[in-house]
Design a protein around this motif. Sequence first.
Motif, PDB file in Angstrom:
ATOM      1  N   SER A 116       0.828  -1.207   0.000  1.00 49.74           N
ATOM      2  CA  SER A 116       0.000   0.000   0.000  1.00 49.74           C
ATOM      3  C   SER A 116       0.860   1.254   0.000  1.00 49.74           C
ATOM      4  O   SER A 116       0.569   2.231  -0.709  1.00 49.74           O
ATOM      5  CB  SER A 116      -0.931  -0.003   1.218  1.00 49.74           C
ATOM      6  OG  SER A 116      -1.627   1.208   1.319  1.00 49.74           O
ATOM      7  N   ILE A 117       1.920   1.243   0.784  1.00 49.00           N
ATOM      8  CA  ILE A 117       2.843   2.381   0.827  1.00 49.00           C
ATOM      9  C   ILE A 117       3.512   2.573  -0.531  1.00 49.00           C
ATOM     10  O   ILE A 117       3.659   3.699  -1.020  1.00 49.00           O
ATOM     11  CB  ILE A 117       3.887   2.180   1.936  1.00 49.00           C
ATOM     12  CG1 ILE A 117       3.215   2.167   3.311  1.00 49.00           C
ATOM     13  CG2 ILE A 117       4.964   3.257   1.875  1.00 49.00           C
ATOM     14  CD1 ILE A 117       4.159   1.888   4.450  1.00 49.00           C
ATOM     15  N   VAL A 118       3.913   1.459  -1.153  1.00 54.38           N
ATOM     16  CA  VAL A 118       4.566   1.537  -2.462  1.00 54.38           C
ATOM     17  C   VAL A 118       3.645   2.191  -3.487  1.00 54.38           C
ATOM     18  O   VAL A 118       4.058   3.095  -4.238  1.00 54.38           O
ATOM     19  CB  VAL A 118       4.990   0.129  -2.940  1.00 54.38           C
ATOM     20  CG1 VAL A 118       5.494   0.193  -4.378  1.00 54.38           C
ATOM     21  CG2 VAL A 118       6.065  -0.438  -2.019  1.00 54.38           C
ATOM     22  N   PHE A 119       2.381   1.777  -3.526  1.00 56.51           N
ATOM     23  CA  PHE A 119       1.442   2.358  -4.496  1.00 56.51           C
ATOM     24  C   PHE A 119       1.125   3.812  -4.163  1.00 56.51           C
ATOM     25  O   PHE A 119       0.909   4.630  -5.062  1.00 56.51           O
ATOM     26  CB  PHE A 119       0.153   1.527  -4.548  1.00 56.51           C
ATOM     27  CG  PHE A 119       0.261   0.319  -5.429  1.00 56.51           C
ATOM     28  CD1 PHE A 119       0.132   0.454  -6.806  1.00 56.51           C
ATOM     29  CD2 PHE A 119       0.515  -0.932  -4.902  1.00 56.51           C
ATOM     30  CE1 PHE A 119       0.237  -0.655  -7.640  1.00 56.51           C
ATOM     31  CE2 PHE A 119       0.626  -2.045  -5.718  1.00 56.51           C
ATOM     32  CZ  PHE A 119       0.485  -1.910  -7.095  1.00 56.51           C
ATOM     33  N   SER A 120       1.105   4.147  -2.881  1.00 56.29           N
ATOM     34  CA  SER A 120       0.903   5.544  -2.497  1.00 56.29           C
ATOM     35  C   SER A 120       2.060   6.415  -2.987  1.00 56.29           C
ATOM     36  O   SER A 120       1.854   7.532  -3.467  1.00 56.29           O
ATOM     37  CB  SER A 120       0.768   5.656  -0.973  1.00 56.29           C
ATOM     38  OG  SER A 120       0.607   7.000  -0.572  1.00 56.29           O
ATOM     39  N   LEU A 121       3.272   5.880  -2.904  1.00 52.65           N
ATOM     40  CA  LEU A 121       4.444   6.624  -3.379  1.00 52.65           C
ATOM     41  C   LEU A 121       4.422   6.756  -4.903  1.00 52.65           C
ATOM     42  O   LEU A 121       4.832   7.784  -5.451  1.00 52.65           O
ATOM     43  CB  LEU A 121       5.724   5.922  -2.919  1.00 52.65           C
ATOM     44  CG  LEU A 121       5.952   5.894  -1.400  1.00 52.65           C
ATOM     45  CD1 LEU A 121       7.188   5.072  -1.065  1.00 52.65           C
ATOM     46  CD2 LEU A 121       6.094   7.305  -0.850  1.00 52.65           C
ATOM     47  N   LEU A 122       3.954   5.715  -5.597  1.00 61.86           N
ATOM     48  CA  LEU A 122       3.813   5.811  -7.048  1.00 61.86           C
ATOM     49  C   LEU A 122       2.783   6.880  -7.409  1.00 61.86           C
ATOM     50  O   LEU A 122       2.932   7.599  -8.411  1.00 61.86           O
ATOM     51  CB  LEU A 122       3.399   4.462  -7.634  1.00 61.86           C
ATOM     52  CG  LEU A 122       4.493   3.396  -7.709  1.00 61.86           C
ATOM     53  CD1 LEU A 122       3.905   2.058  -8.163  1.00 61.86           C
ATOM     54  CD2 LEU A 122       5.606   3.826  -8.664  1.00 61.86           C
ATOM     55  N   GLY A 123       1.734   6.982  -6.594  1.00 64.52           N
ATOM     56  CA  GLY A 123       0.752   8.042  -6.806  1.00 64.52           C
ATOM     57  C   GLY A 123       1.364   9.418  -6.626  1.00 64.52           C
ATOM     58  O   GLY A 123       1.057  10.356  -7.371  1.00 64.52           O
ATOM     59  N   LYS A 124       2.261   9.549  -5.647  1.00 61.78           N
ATOM     60  CA  LYS A 124       2.956  10.826  -5.424  1.00 61.78           C
ATOM     61  C   LYS A 124       3.868  11.146  -6.606  1.00 61.78           C
ATOM     62  O   LYS A 124       3.932  12.294  -7.063  1.00 61.78           O
ATOM     63  CB  LYS A 124       3.781  10.717  -4.138  1.00 61.78           C
ATOM     64  CG  LYS A 124       4.576  11.977  -3.799  1.00 61.78           C
ATOM     65  CD  LYS A 124       3.659  13.104  -3.393  1.00 61.78           C
ATOM     66  CE  LYS A 124       4.477  14.349  -3.056  1.00 61.78           C
ATOM     67  NZ  LYS A 124       5.503  14.098  -2.039  1.00 61.78           N
ATOM     68  N   PHE A 125       4.571  10.150  -7.109  1.00 62.12           N
ATOM     69  CA  PHE A 125       5.419  10.328  -8.288  1.00 62.12           C
ATOM     70  C   PHE A 125       4.590  10.845  -9.465  1.00 62.12           C
ATOM     71  O   PHE A 125       4.984  11.787 -10.164  1.00 62.12           O
ATOM     72  CB  PHE A 125       6.087   8.997  -8.652  1.00 62.12           C
ATOM     73  CG  PHE A 125       6.718   8.956 -10.011  1.00 62.12           C
ATOM     74  CD1 PHE A 125       8.034   9.360 -10.202  1.00 62.12           C
ATOM     75  CD2 PHE A 125       5.990   8.515 -11.110  1.00 62.12           C
ATOM     76  CE1 PHE A 125       8.613   9.321 -11.457  1.00 62.12           C
ATOM     77  CE2 PHE A 125       6.567   8.476 -12.377  1.00 62.12           C
ATOM     78  CZ  PHE A 125       7.875   8.881 -12.547  1.00 62.12           C
ATOM     79  N   SER A 126       3.432  10.255  -9.654  1.00 69.45           N
ATOM     80  CA  SER A 126       2.602  10.581 -10.810  1.00 69.45           C
ATOM     81  C   SER A 126       1.990  11.965 -10.692  1.00 69.45           C
ATOM     82  O   SER A 126       1.927  12.709 -11.683  1.00 69.45           O
ATOM     83  CB  SER A 126       1.496   9.528 -10.966  1.00 69.45           C
ATOM     84  OG  SER A 126       2.053   8.241 -11.077  1.00 69.45           O
ATOM     85  N   ILE A 127       1.516  12.346  -9.513  1.00 67.80           N
ATOM     86  CA  ILE A 127       0.883  13.656  -9.381  1.00 67.80           C
ATOM     87  C   ILE A 127       1.926  14.763  -9.513  1.00 67.80           C
ATOM     88  O   ILE A 127       1.615  15.864  -9.984  1.00 67.80           O
ATOM     89  CB  ILE A 127       0.117  13.767  -8.037  1.00 67.80           C
ATOM     90  CG1 ILE A 127      -0.957  14.862  -8.134  1.00 67.80           C
ATOM     91  CG2 ILE A 127       1.038  14.042  -6.876  1.00 67.80           C
ATOM     92  CD1 ILE A 127      -2.041  14.595  -9.132  1.00 67.80           C
ATOM     93  N   THR A 128       3.171  14.488  -9.139  1.00 69.66           N
ATOM     94  CA  THR A 128       4.239  15.465  -9.365  1.00 69.66           C
ATOM     95  C   THR A 128       4.485  15.644 -10.857  1.00 69.66           C
ATOM     96  O   THR A 128       4.653  16.768 -11.343  1.00 69.66           O
ATOM     97  CB  THR A 128       5.539  15.009  -8.678  1.00 69.66           C
ATOM     98  OG1 THR A 128       5.290  14.798  -7.286  1.00 69.66           O
ATOM     99  CG2 THR A 128       6.633  16.056  -8.828  1.00 69.66           C
TER     100      THR A 128
END
Length: 578
Positions: free
Chosen positions: A436-448
């Motif tokens: 879950s943390i990994v996918f949340s970080l991927l979401g942060k990468f994408s929104i940036t």
Amino acid sequence: MADTNMPDFEPVIEYLGLKGRYQGVQAVLQVLGIYCLSFAVLIGVFTGYEPAHECNAVNVTEMRDLFSVPDNASLEASYGKCAVTLVVNDSAAVTTHTMSCVNGHNYFGNKYISFTSEMDLVCDRTGLGDLSQTLLMLGQGIGGFIFTSLADRFGRKPIYVFTSFGMTILHILIGVAPEIGSLTLFRFLIGGFQQGVCLSSLTLFLEMMSPRHRMLGSVVCGTLWSTSVLTLGLLAWLLRYHSWRTLQLIMTATTSYCVLLPWLLMESPRWLACNNRADEALEIFRKWCEQNGKDFAHVKSLFDKNVVEKLRVKKMLEEREGEEKPELHVEKYTILDLFKHKQIALTSFVLAFVWVTNGVTYFGLILTSSSLAGDRFVNFLLSGLAEWPSHSVAYFMLRRMKRRLIETIFLVLSGVCLITSVLLLLSPEQEASTASIVFSLLGKFSITGAFNALYLLTPELFPTNLRSIGLGWSSALSRFGGMVAPYSRFLAEKAVYGPGTIFGCMCLISALLIRLLPETRGRPLPNSIQEMKAWRSEKPGIRKKETCIDHAFIVPPESKRDVEDTETHNYRYSLVET
């Protein structure tokens, strides 16, 4: 048509080049302002952190008298986060009484770890700490409006120096604030000064570059922001057992470079020349040549021909415009014109939702990082690390792919990753929590990455006289998203999956809405509302070989590569509003 009498600094800047001692010193002084920006905005993740707590113990004997508990009955007290529960057990029945934390709260030895715990901003006062973060974002919006005008009037350097000193003083005042009222006021002010530093330093940085290097400059600026996020997380971890005031006062060191600015920083030659101070601009170019070993006589010749003479002719024509050119009419627009025409209104409303989505998602993910499973410091550091490569990826994509497609890809990826993260949170397995943390970080990468693309796409969608207004409208709405983001922490406390669900759905909706906008890559920037309307009737893929204009310079696109390079010219709009 382009105004051939507009001053053209590009031959001078191109001759002086990107590398050299002068550019190195000035760039360092300028990007130091960019580097310190995140500290003022994001430090609240740590200084406003709400640690675990429960009500302090009460005197059971006093409670017996208060609730008239019989002597033969037992009285037990249990302590929650915001209430004390008294259980009375006698031979007849068991009764309960609930009361607030009359003796304050126990933070398990960490009372001074944040201003939230030190000032007891929990339970019925829990919104006051987040209000200070919201008002900081409001201060950013107001400061951006005020200091932009002042920088255009008085120069970039004075505003940069003034706001840098102001941030230094406000870091100290926040660190010694005795109560929440003064702390909130100081945080509101530092938000405004932070925007002053942002806008003036970025403008100086961009105006020192040639058009073909400005998109590269955007990567540098974005990477510096992400690096400062990592620095903040590391400092907070090193000082995790100290008072929040220690971390806040250390932030003073991040802006202490301001003492060097009055002596070493140079004003923008562009601004000087355009404000009837050409001699001062030429003196700066002379120092530039001396430090870099360039031919000043050649620079002076280029400057006189492309800047001084064109400014003189332009001024003369402006003075005679009323007499000799009555047929010329420049349409003036206001923010209301964003909604008077169907296509522009559609563009404005779509961009409004997308910018709010980007703002609330980006800041919401940072501000709720402490609610993720695992160590809150590690989560914050990983969050900053996730966005670090996003700037470079966005840069290479923007040079090769369509703007609208890039924005769609990043928004869909962010939405899918955040919703997947939420679904994994519902699983009791430890591996699911990590995933879950990994996918949340991927979401942060994408929104940036979505933010990077959006900053370039937005100004390309509006006609010339509406471009700054359109970008200002959009940027202001992203601030609104940032103002709402702090309250996502409350939702995370009630339902840990709540923020991710909302952010993910908003990203997917934005990805659908962005398809309603026209593609801008390879097109000349629209100069009028009529040109913008004509976009709808053009066949996709057709590129017009027209002169591309960016206010101060003209570049005729003689090849596909040249057309792509001219797209970087307009990028300065994005950086000035970051």
